[in-house]
Design a protein around this motif. Structure first.
Motif, PDB file in Angstrom:
ATOM      1  N   HIS A 201       0.843  -1.182   0.000  1.00 36.58           N
ATOM      2  CA  HIS A 201       0.000   0.000   0.000  1.00 36.58           C
ATOM      3  C   HIS A 201       0.884   1.239   0.000  1.00 36.58           C
ATOM      4  O   HIS A 201       2.090   1.142   0.177  1.00 36.58           O
ATOM      5  CB  HIS A 201      -0.921  -0.044   1.212  1.00 36.58           C
ATOM      6  N   HIS A 202       0.261   2.378  -0.200  1.00 33.61           N
ATOM      7  CA  HIS A 202       1.033   3.604  -0.340  1.00 33.61           C
ATOM      8  C   HIS A 202       0.518   4.691   0.587  1.00 33.61           C
ATOM      9  O   HIS A 202      -0.681   4.830   0.806  1.00 33.61           O
ATOM     10  CB  HIS A 202       0.963   4.098  -1.797  1.00 33.61           C
ATOM     11  N   LEU A 203       1.468   5.463   1.104  1.00 35.00           N
ATOM     12  CA  LEU A 203       1.187   6.670   1.867  1.00 35.00           C
ATOM     13  C   LEU A 203       1.611   7.830   0.981  1.00 35.00           C
ATOM     14  O   LEU A 203       2.761   7.869   0.520  1.00 35.00           O
ATOM     15  CB  LEU A 203       1.997   6.692   3.169  1.00 35.00           C
ATOM     16  N   ILE A 204       0.698   8.757   0.719  1.00 35.89           N
ATOM     17  CA  ILE A 204       0.984   9.871  -0.187  1.00 35.89           C
ATOM     18  C   ILE A 204       0.890  11.171   0.603  1.00 35.89           C
ATOM     19  O   ILE A 204      -0.152  11.486   1.183  1.00 35.89           O
ATOM     20  CB  ILE A 204       0.002   9.904  -1.376  1.00 35.89           C
ATOM     21  N   CYS A 205       1.987  11.907   0.630  1.00 34.50           N
ATOM     22  CA  CYS A 205       2.005  13.194   1.330  1.00 34.50           C
ATOM     23  C   CYS A 205       1.339  14.238   0.449  1.00 34.50           C
ATOM     24  O   CYS A 205       1.738  14.450  -0.697  1.00 34.50           O
ATOM     25  CB  CYS A 205       3.434  13.616   1.668  1.00 34.50           C
ATOM     26  N   THR A 206       0.325  14.887   0.977  1.00 32.02           N
ATOM     27  CA  THR A 206      -0.404  15.900   0.215  1.00 32.02           C
ATOM     28  C   THR A 206       0.340  17.225   0.165  1.00 32.02           C
ATOM     29  O   THR A 206      -0.046  18.125  -0.573  1.00 32.02           O
ATOM     30  CB  THR A 206      -1.808  16.124   0.807  1.00 32.02           C
ATOM     31  N   SER A 207       1.430  17.323   0.912  1.00 31.02           N
ATOM     32  CA  SER A 207       2.216  18.548   0.913  1.00 31.02           C
ATOM     33  C   SER A 207       3.372  18.480  -0.092  1.00 31.02           C
ATOM     34  O   SER A 207       3.472  19.301  -0.990  1.00 31.02           O
ATOM     35  CB  SER A 207       2.736  18.816   2.322  1.00 31.02           C
ATOM     36  N   CYS A 208       4.233  17.459   0.041  1.00 26.79           N
ATOM     37  CA  CYS A 208       5.401  17.356  -0.846  1.00 26.79           C
ATOM     38  C   CYS A 208       5.214  16.312  -1.954  1.00 26.79           C
ATOM     39  O   CYS A 208       6.060  16.181  -2.831  1.00 26.79           O
ATOM     40  CB  CYS A 208       6.653  17.013  -0.041  1.00 26.79           C
ATOM     41  N   HIS A 209       4.120  15.558  -1.913  1.00 26.47           N
ATOM     42  CA  HIS A 209       3.770  14.532  -2.904  1.00 26.47           C
ATOM     43  C   HIS A 209       4.711  13.330  -2.895  1.00 26.47           C
ATOM     44  O   HIS A 209       4.727  12.550  -3.843  1.00 26.47           O
ATOM     45  CB  HIS A 209       3.655  15.124  -4.318  1.00 26.47           C
ATOM     46  N   GLU A 210       5.469  13.176  -1.832  1.00 30.45           N
ATOM     47  CA  GLU A 210       6.318  11.988  -1.690  1.00 30.45           C
ATOM     48  C   GLU A 210       5.411  10.776  -1.497  1.00 30.45           C
ATOM     49  O   GLU A 210       4.349  10.863  -0.887  1.00 30.45           O
ATOM     50  CB  GLU A 210       7.251  12.155  -0.490  1.00 30.45           C
ATOM     51  N   VAL A 211       5.840   9.636  -2.046  1.00 31.03           N
ATOM     52  CA  VAL A 211       5.075   8.394  -1.933  1.00 31.03           C
ATOM     53  C   VAL A 211       5.914   7.391  -1.151  1.00 31.03           C
ATOM     54  O   VAL A 211       7.068   7.154  -1.477  1.00 31.03           O
ATOM     55  CB  VAL A 211       4.733   7.823  -3.333  1.00 31.03           C
TER      56      VAL A 211
ATOM     57  N   LYS B 212     -18.115 -13.602   2.052  1.00 31.08           N
ATOM     58  CA  LYS B 212     -19.438 -12.982   2.178  1.00 31.08           C
ATOM     59  C   LYS B 212     -20.092 -12.740   0.822  1.00 31.08           C
ATOM     60  O   LYS B 212     -21.276 -12.981   0.642  1.00 31.08           O
ATOM     61  CB  LYS B 212     -19.338 -11.667   2.945  1.00 31.08           C
ATOM     62  N   TYR B 213     -19.321 -12.254  -0.162  1.00 30.88           N
ATOM     63  CA  TYR B 213     -19.887 -11.863  -1.448  1.00 30.88           C
ATOM     64  C   TYR B 213     -19.638 -12.888  -2.557  1.00 30.88           C
ATOM     65  O   TYR B 213     -20.026 -12.661  -3.697  1.00 30.88           O
ATOM     66  CB  TYR B 213     -19.342 -10.502  -1.873  1.00 30.88           C
ATOM     67  N   LYS B 214     -18.987 -14.022  -2.207  1.00 30.01           N
ATOM     68  CA  LYS B 214     -18.666 -15.051  -3.211  1.00 30.01           C
ATOM     69  C   LYS B 214     -17.968 -14.403  -4.408  1.00 30.01           C
ATOM     70  O   LYS B 214     -18.306 -14.607  -5.558  1.00 30.01           O
ATOM     71  CB  LYS B 214     -19.926 -15.796  -3.671  1.00 30.01           C
ATOM     72  N   PHE B 215     -16.954 -13.602  -4.097  1.00 27.45           N
ATOM     73  CA  PHE B 215     -16.237 -12.784  -5.077  1.00 27.45           C
ATOM     74  C   PHE B 215     -14.762 -13.109  -4.966  1.00 27.45           C
ATOM     75  O   PHE B 215     -14.160 -12.958  -3.903  1.00 27.45           O
ATOM     76  CB  PHE B 215     -16.478 -11.302  -4.763  1.00 27.45           C
ATOM     77  N   LYS B 216     -14.160 -13.587  -6.047  1.00 27.69           N
ATOM     78  CA  LYS B 216     -12.737 -13.915  -6.034  1.00 27.69           C
ATOM     79  C   LYS B 216     -11.920 -12.655  -6.312  1.00 27.69           C
ATOM     80  O   LYS B 216     -11.955 -12.111  -7.414  1.00 27.69           O
ATOM     81  CB  LYS B 216     -12.418 -15.001  -7.073  1.00 27.69           C
ATOM     82  N   ILE B 217     -11.201 -12.190  -5.319  1.00 22.72           N
ATOM     83  CA  ILE B 217     -10.398 -10.972  -5.443  1.00 22.72           C
ATOM     84  C   ILE B 217      -9.066 -11.317  -6.091  1.00 22.72           C
ATOM     85  O   ILE B 217      -8.384 -12.241  -5.666  1.00 22.72           O
ATOM     86  CB  ILE B 217     -10.185 -10.321  -4.066  1.00 22.72           C
ATOM     87  N   SER B 218      -8.700 -10.565  -7.118  1.00 17.93           N
ATOM     88  CA  SER B 218      -7.430 -10.812  -7.810  1.00 17.93           C
ATOM     89  C   SER B 218      -6.357  -9.815  -7.396  1.00 17.93           C
ATOM     90  O   SER B 218      -5.185  -9.994  -7.716  1.00 17.93           O
ATOM     91  CB  SER B 218      -7.626 -10.763  -9.325  1.00 17.93           C
ATOM     92  N   GLY B 219      -6.722  -8.779  -6.712  1.00 16.01           N
ATOM     93  CA  GLY B 219      -5.754  -7.785  -6.271  1.00 16.01           C
ATOM     94  C   GLY B 219      -6.457  -6.601  -5.638  1.00 16.01           C
ATOM     95  O   GLY B 219      -7.682  -6.503  -5.680  1.00 16.01           O
ATOM     96  N   HIS B 220      -5.682  -5.718  -5.068  1.00 16.70           N
ATOM     97  CA  HIS B 220      -6.248  -4.504  -4.489  1.00 16.70           C
ATOM     98  C   HIS B 220      -5.164  -3.440  -4.389  1.00 16.70           C
ATOM     99  O   HIS B 220      -3.977  -3.743  -4.480  1.00 16.70           O
ATOM    100  CB  HIS B 220      -6.855  -4.772  -3.109  1.00 16.70           C
ATOM    101  N   GLN B 221      -5.609  -2.208  -4.249  1.00 15.46           N
ATOM    102  CA  GLN B 221      -4.705  -1.085  -4.028  1.00 15.46           C
ATOM    103  C   GLN B 221      -5.286  -0.243  -2.910  1.00 15.46           C
ATOM    104  O   GLN B 221      -6.495  -0.035  -2.850  1.00 15.46           O
ATOM    105  CB  GLN B 221      -4.589  -0.199  -5.272  1.00 15.46           C
ATOM    106  N   LEU B 222      -4.441   0.207  -2.040  1.00 19.06           N
ATOM    107  CA  LEU B 222      -4.895   1.054  -0.956  1.00 19.06           C
ATOM    108  C   LEU B 222      -3.939   2.237  -0.858  1.00 19.06           C
ATOM    109  O   LEU B 222      -2.721   2.062  -0.862  1.00 19.06           O
ATOM    110  CB  LEU B 222      -4.903   0.273   0.368  1.00 19.06           C
ATOM    111  N   LYS B 223      -4.512   3.433  -0.804  1.00 23.85           N
ATOM    112  CA  LYS B 223      -3.711   4.646  -0.721  1.00 23.85           C
ATOM    113  C   LYS B 223      -4.197   5.459   0.472  1.00 23.85           C
ATOM    114  O   LYS B 223      -5.396   5.678   0.633  1.00 23.85           O
ATOM    115  CB  LYS B 223      -3.877   5.488  -1.986  1.00 23.85           C
ATOM    116  N   PHE B 224      -3.269   5.890   1.287  1.00 22.31           N
ATOM    117  CA  PHE B 224      -3.572   6.775   2.396  1.00 22.31           C
ATOM    118  C   PHE B 224      -2.988   8.137   2.062  1.00 22.31           C
ATOM    119  O   PHE B 224      -1.824   8.241   1.671  1.00 22.31           O
ATOM    120  CB  PHE B 224      -2.939   6.271   3.698  1.00 22.31           C
TER     121      PHE B 224
END
Length: 148
Positions: A93-103, A121-133
C-alpha cells in the motif's frame, strides 16, 4: 530469474528488441524501486546516461513495459502517472504526502483477513487490491512546526 533478465526475455519473446534506450529506462526503474518515478523523472535520469533519449521514447518504453507486465502504472492524485515494477503476489500500500507529494510504500499487507471476509461474504474472487492513504509526512509536519 533476475528482474532485468525476466524483462529482457519478455521483450524478446514478444518480438521486441532490447534497445540501449529500453535498457537504460529499465535500469533506472530497477535502481529506484522505492521512488515511484514519473515519466519525466525517469527522462531526467536517462538524460544523464544518454542525452539521445527523448521524453517520447520514455513514454513509449513505459507503455510497452506496462503492456508486458514488467511495470505497473499508478496514479496518486497529483496529475502524474508513476511507475513501479510488476510483482506477482506482492501486495503493498502507499502513503501519499499531500504537501510534498512523496510516496511511501507500506510493505506489509494488512488486508488479508478483510480480503478473505469479502470473498466469503460476497462469493467474489479478489485478484488484487490497491490502498492509498493521503496525509502529511513526518518531514512536512516538522517543517510546519518550525514555521510556527
Amino acid at each position: 530469474m533476475k528482474t532485468s533478465q525476466r524483462a529482457f526475455s519478455l521483450l524478446e519473446s514478444s518480438g521486441y528488441k532490447v534497445t540501449s534506450q529500453r535498457q537504460i529506462i529499465l535500469e533506472i526503474i530497477l535502481n529506484n524501486r522505492e521512488k515511484h518515478m514519473s515519466a519525466e523523472e525517469i527522462h531526467e535520469k536517462a538524460n544523464k546516461s544518454n542525452a539521445d533519449i527523448g521524453l517520447a521514447t520514455v513514454y513509449r518504453a513505459l507503455e510497452l513495459f506496462e503492456e508486458l507486465k514488467i511495470i505497473h502504472k499508478m496514479n496518486f492524485g497529483d496529475g502524474r502517472s508513476r511507475y513501479e515494477l510488476w510483482e506477482e503476489e506482492h501486495h503493498h500500500h502507499h502513503l501519499i504526502c499531500t504537501s510534498c507529494h512523496e510516496v511511501y510504500e507500506v510493505a506489509e499487507d494488512l488486508l488479508d483477513v478483510l480480503e478473505h471476509k469479502i470473498e466469503n461474504k460476497y462469493k467474489f474472487k479478489i485478484s488484487g487490491h490497491q490502498l492509498k492513504f493521503y496525509g502529511v509526512c513526518y518531514n512536512c509536519k516538522e517543517d510546519k512546526k518550525d514555521e510556527s
